[in-house]
Structures are given as structure tokens and as C-alpha cells.
Write a protein that holds these residues in place. Structure first.
Motif, PDB file in Angstrom:
ATOM      1  N   LYS A   1       0.834  -1.205   0.000  1.00  0.00           N
ATOM      2  CA  LYS A   1       0.000   0.000   0.000  1.00  0.00           C
ATOM      3  C   LYS A   1       0.867   1.253   0.000  1.00  0.00           C
ATOM      4  O   LYS A   1       0.581   2.226  -0.706  1.00  0.00           O
ATOM      5  CB  LYS A   1      -0.923  -0.007   1.216  1.00  0.00           C
TER       6      LYS A   1
ATOM      7  N   LEU B   1       1.041   4.067  -2.976  1.00  0.00           N
ATOM      8  CA  LEU B   1       0.759   5.462  -2.661  1.00  0.00           C
ATOM      9  C   LEU B   1       1.915   6.361  -3.079  1.00  0.00           C
ATOM     10  O   LEU B   1       1.704   7.463  -3.617  1.00  0.00           O
ATOM     11  CB  LEU B   1       0.500   5.604  -1.162  1.00  0.00           C
TER      12      LEU B   1
ATOM     13  N   THR C   1       1.615   9.340  -5.741  1.00  0.00           N
ATOM     14  CA  THR C   1       1.969  10.706  -5.327  1.00  0.00           C
ATOM     15  C   THR C   1       2.970  11.327  -6.302  1.00  0.00           C
ATOM     16  O   THR C   1       2.829  12.495  -6.713  1.00  0.00           O
ATOM     17  CB  THR C   1       2.573  10.691  -3.910  1.00  0.00           C
TER      18      THR C   1
END
Length: 361
Positions: A260, A264, A268
Motif C-alpha cells: 500500500k 501510494l 503521489t
């Protein structure tokens, strides 16, 4: 059952039991350890192996159960036919009985070699050391070289090191073919798990296995079982490949959170790249480059983590299988795509792999 039928079957039952092998695996949903014979066949002077001393984060304990499961044994057709006839007779007599697979039989000890080291199972050779090194590498990759040792040890149980006849009903030209089979079970209590008054934490249990290509029994026996010795490292490598995706879980590494976090991070970076692209002279071209960088981030940072999970390993194997099908089709006709039916073995293997992982949880 009437007395006439019993009197007819009783001699058959006695004869069958006399010919049967005395040792079978216990019935279980998991692979089980064959019970040792009361009086195993004499073996040559076997080397006494010292217990493996773990150097990595997990203490490894090897259950040897004597020589029956850690030195080569041979299972002939006569073991299985005699044993199962005896059990069928028991069933007909009304006293119960269940037939067994050839893998459940202990077989005969090998007594015709001058090099007993060639008979040794990977359990007493490379497997513990190779598994120990794997644990060290996985932990160093995730937590650095100074990571603390784990509290709970692992128990490794042998399930067999056998030459097994290849096919029960083989034709004359193949009736002397045998395969070399290795199997072992690994169990470890989860890190950080604690028992409660109502529930005891179960060990995480996994198994691995290896089956060689068939050869004639005479070829296996040649030069003091030289072919068996050559397969020892192959069996170890195959076993480690089966276990690789389980190592992070055994070490208590939270792979799910890492995945995860990596996803992310890639997203980003993608968002920042797109925002910056809008300020360039050619935003469209810059955004295309952002997508390329995002895919590279996923490939380098996310995919290895996903592949390291049990389900991810199943999917990675499926992708490799599909690629092999495509390459084979292109070699025959570069302009034709494989039919869906050609992927069926890959799909079947994937479903079986996923089911095995889910059933083990």
C-alpha cells in the motif's frame, strides 16, 4: 456378512496382510509423516549428521525420526498392491480399512551401496542451510542487516525421500521406471501471536515437494546411486521455490502495508509530475513521460512486493506460463495469436495455486 463369505475372505485377508507393507501415512488434510517400520531393513553404515545450527533470524529444528525418512528408500508395486488388497479385505470383513497412495508407503531400505552419503535426503544436506540463508536475505532486504532475531523457531519435518515406481499399470517397456520424490513440512508460530483463554494460535504450516523425471531403477542404482545424489540439490532448489513467497509472513513482515505504501508513493509522484507538466511548454508530451515514469515505479517498487506474497507468486507463475504459450505460438506462426483454449493449462494451474494458498490460511 454371512459366515460362508467370511470363511472365503479370511484366507485372502491373511495372505494379503502378510504381503503388505506395515507402514503408511496417517490420514490427514495435510501431508503426514509415514510411520516407521517396527523392524526396518538393515542399511549400510550411514553417516551421522550433526543438527544444523541456524545463523539467521529463525532457529530451525529438524525432526529426523531416525533413518526411515532421511535416507533413501524404495517403494515397489508389491508394497502398494499387497497393502491395499489387505485393506480391501478388512473392509469386506466389516472391520474397516482404507486404501493408500504409493506416497504413503515407507518402502525398503537401500542396502546395495558403498557410498551411503549418496542416499542422504536434502533434509540433512543443503535444505536447512539454504533456507537459513533465504531468511537472512529477506530480513536484510526489509529491515536491514541489524534486524533482531525472531522469537519463534521453525520445525521442519521430513515426509519422505523415496524412489517410487512411476505407474502401477505401465506397459512392459516402462514397468521398471521410478521417480525420486522428496517432501517436507514446515511449521512456525506467527510472530507476535499470543494465546487467549478461548483460542490457541495455530502454527503456520506449509509443505514442499519435488518429483524427478522417471528413470529405470537400474539407472538410479548405477554407480552407487550417483543419479540420486545429483538430484539432491535440485530437490532443495524446488523446495525453496515453493516456500519463497511465504518467508516474509514467517518473519512477521507486513507485506500488505508495504505494498500500500509503495503504491501510494508511485501515485503521489505521478500527481506531482502531472502538476508540473502543466507548467511546461508541451504539457501533453510531459504527461506522457509522467505515465512512463509511473509504470516504471510500479514495476520496480510495487510488483516485487506483490510477487513476494503467496497469491502474487501464483499470478507471477501464471504470467510466465502465458508468455511461454505466446512465444510458442509465435515461433510457429508470428502473425497468429494463441486461442484461449491454449491458455487453459495456465489457468488451471493458477486456480489450483490460489486454492492451495487459501486452503492453507
Amino acid at each position: 456378512m454371512n459366515s460362508t463369505l467370511r470363511s472365503f475372505l479370511l484366507p485372502l485377508f491373511v495372505t494379503a496382510l502378510a504381503a503388505a507393507s506395515p507402514s503408511f501415512a496417517q490420514d490427514s488434510s495435510q501431508a503426514s509423516t509415514p510411520a516407521a517400520s517396527a523392524q526396518p531393513a538393515a542399511t549400510p553404515a550411514l553417516p551421522r549428521e550433526r543438527a544444523y545450527a541456524s545463523k539467521g533470524p529463525v532457529s530451525l529444528y529438524v525432526n529426523t525420526y531416525g533413518d526411515e525418512l532421511t535416507y533413501l528408500r524404495i517403494v515397489h508395486r508389491s508394497h502398494v498392491v499387497g497393502g491395499n488388497v489387505g485393506r480391501m479385505a478388512l473392509s469386506l470383513l466389516g472391520t474397516g480399512g482404507q486404501t493408500h497412495n504409493k506416497e504413503d508407503f515407507l518402502g525398503d531400505a537401500v542396502t546395495d551401496t558403498r557410498k551411503p552419503l549418496n542416499l542422504v535426503s536434502p533434509m540433512l544436506l543443503d535444505l536447512p542451510k539454504a533456507l537459513d540463508e533465504k531468511f537472512i536475505a529477506v530480513l536484510a532486504e526489509n529491515e536491514g542487516s541489524g534486524a533482531a532475531a525472531r522469537k519463534n523457531g521453525m520445525t521442519i519435518t521430513p515426509l519422505g525421500w523415496h524412489l517410487l515406481y512411476h505407474e502401477l499399470m505401465a506397459g512392459t517397456e516402462r514397468e521398471d521406471e521410478y521417480v525420486l520424490r522428496f517432501a517436507a513440512r514446515f511449521s512456525k508460530r506467527p510472530e507476535g501471536a499470543t494465546d487467549s483463554f478461548f483460542r490457541k494460535v495455530q502454527d503456520t504450516v506449509r509443505s514442499c515437494g519435488y518429483v524427478s523425471k522417471p528413470r529405470k531403477l537400474s539407472a538410479w542404482k548405477a554407480n552407487d546411486y550417483e543419479a540420486v545424489a545429483a538430484e539432491q540439490k535440485l530437490a532443495t532448489q524446488s523446495c525453496l521455490a515453493d516456500l519463497t513467497s511465504e518467508l516474509p509472513g514467517w518473519l512477521g513482515i507486513d507485506t500488505s502495508s508495504k505494498i500500500k505504501s509503495a503504491k501510494l508513493n508511485c501515485q503521489t509522484e505521478m500527481n506531482l509530475c502531472v502538476a508540473e507538466a502543466d507548467t511546461t511548454a508541451d504539457p501533453k508530451a510531459a504527461k506522457v513521460e509522467c505515465k512512463v515514469e509511473y509504470k516504471q515505479c510500479v514495476s520496480e517498487d510495487v510488483k516485487p512486493l506483490v510477487d513476494s506474497t503467496p497469491i502474487g507468486a501464483c499470478k507471477a507463475t501464471f504470467a510466465t506460463c502465458k508468455a511461454a504459450v505466446i512465444d510458442k505460438a509465435r515461433a510457429i506462426n508470428p502473425g497468429v495469436k494463441p486461442e484461449k483454449s491454449e491458455y487453459l493449462p495456465c489457468t488451471t494451474e493458477l486456480k489450483a495455486c490460489v486454492k492451495t494458498v487459501k486452503d492453507a490460511r
